[in-house]
Design a protein around this motif. Sequence first.
Motif, PDB file in Angstrom:
ATOM      1  N   GLU A   1       0.962  -1.071  -0.003  1.00 47.76           N
ATOM      2  CA  GLU A   1       0.095  -0.016  -0.058  1.00 47.76           C
ATOM      3  C   GLU A   1       0.765   1.230   0.054  1.00 47.76           C
ATOM      4  O   GLU A   1       1.702   1.373   1.173  1.00 47.76           O
ATOM      5  CB  GLU A   1      -0.676   0.070   1.097  1.00 47.76           C
TER       6      GLU A   1
ATOM      7  N   GLN B   1      -7.513   7.204  -6.846  1.00 54.59           N
ATOM      8  CA  GLN B   1      -8.467   6.547  -6.314  1.00 54.59           C
ATOM      9  C   GLN B   1      -8.314   5.113  -6.278  1.00 54.59           C
ATOM     10  O   GLN B   1      -8.844   4.390  -4.994  1.00 54.59           O
ATOM     11  CB  GLN B   1      -9.899   6.892  -7.140  1.00 54.59           C
TER      12      GLN B   1
ATOM     13  N   TYR C   1      -5.945   3.400  -5.932  1.00 56.25           N
ATOM     14  CA  TYR C   1      -4.771   2.768  -5.022  1.00 56.25           C
ATOM     15  C   TYR C   1      -4.744   3.506  -3.802  1.00 56.25           C
ATOM     16  O   TYR C   1      -3.983   3.464  -2.783  1.00 56.25           O
ATOM     17  CB  TYR C   1      -3.501   2.780  -5.733  1.00 56.25           C
ATOM     18  N   HIS C   2      -5.717   4.444  -3.623  1.00 54.86           N
ATOM     19  CA  HIS C   2      -6.200   5.202  -2.141  1.00 54.86           C
ATOM     20  C   HIS C   2      -4.605   6.167  -1.719  1.00 54.86           C
ATOM     21  O   HIS C   2      -4.153   5.669  -0.572  1.00 54.86           O
ATOM     22  CB  HIS C   2      -6.296   4.246  -1.115  1.00 54.86           C
ATOM     23  N   CYS C   3      -4.112   6.713  -2.727  1.00 59.92           N
ATOM     24  CA  CYS C   3      -2.877   7.401  -2.620  1.00 59.92           C
ATOM     25  C   CYS C   3      -2.675   8.747  -3.342  1.00 59.92           C
ATOM     26  O   CYS C   3      -3.809   9.196  -3.689  1.00 59.92           O
ATOM     27  CB  CYS C   3      -1.905   6.490  -3.108  1.00 59.92           C
TER      28      CYS C   3
ATOM     29  N   ASP D   1      -5.109  13.903  -4.749  1.00 57.28           N
ATOM     30  CA  ASP D   1      -5.278  12.709  -4.128  1.00 57.28           C
ATOM     31  C   ASP D   1      -6.696  11.912  -4.223  1.00 57.28           C
ATOM     32  O   ASP D   1      -7.069  11.163  -3.470  1.00 57.28           O
ATOM     33  CB  ASP D   1      -5.317  13.026  -2.514  1.00 57.28           C
ATOM     34  N   GLY D   2      -7.181  12.310  -5.580  1.00 55.40           N
ATOM     35  CA  GLY D   2      -8.506  11.545  -6.171  1.00 55.40           C
ATOM     36  C   GLY D   2      -9.618  12.698  -6.004  1.00 55.40           C
ATOM     37  O   GLY D   2     -10.647  12.393  -6.627  1.00 55.40           O
TER      38      GLY D   2
END
Length: 251
Positions: free
Chosen positions: A109, A151, A153-155, A168-169
């Motif tokens: 992650e 979005q 990879y939530h990063c 950051d999405g």
Amino acid sequence: MILQTIRKKSPLIHCITNYVVANFQANGLLAIGASPVMADGNDEVEEMVAIASSLLINIGTLNDKTKKSMILAGKKANALGIPVVLDPVGAGATTYRKQTVKQLLEDIEFAVIRCNIGELAAIANVKWQQKGVDSGTGSISLEDEAKRIAQLYHCIVIVTGEKDFITDGNHQQWITGGNPHMTEVTGTGCLLSAICCAAFVSDNQPYYQLVDVLRCYKKIAEQAGSTTQYIGDFQIAILNELYRLSKDGER
């Protein structure tokens, strides 16, 4: 200023990086008051990352040994809540690199992905002609794909180039400025990734801290370009400006 905050925090940055830029990265981190460690041995990376503030994974000179170290260190960092930054150097240049980046993204992650447009295309699986580790040519909706990857990879995704883009999405921003000599000196992007590691852990608003870093780095490039004539001097000027801004702030 974020560089001054980094100096006050003095984070330990564990870099599993490439041998072309390791010295420049280490000196750049030292210039802003961070502590670099460049350990990549399979027998020690888990122990080393456990005492680090953040981890950088840079695939510039990728091989099976360092690939194993990256996975070991990344998983350990995740288990301990230590942020990991990915620099997918030349991700689309070879099948091996592309498959490795795919595996890294599946197994680890990441808090941040810092790449150029060609590397973004490889991660997004968009057709692109990578030119070695340079960005190459092709067609991609940079904003849309960067936001999608952020979005997915939530990063935070940072795409650097003539203009830098960060998202950051949800939030997104372009950062302008800089100097063309940055593309003529080995390791300036790799050093930026290492500085992003330090910035991410320097306070409690990582997105805005990284925006600040990108702005500072553009200004550093401009200042280095205005005070030097030759490429060798330019690289030294980058280190000098990092040191000056982290100590004195902007004039």
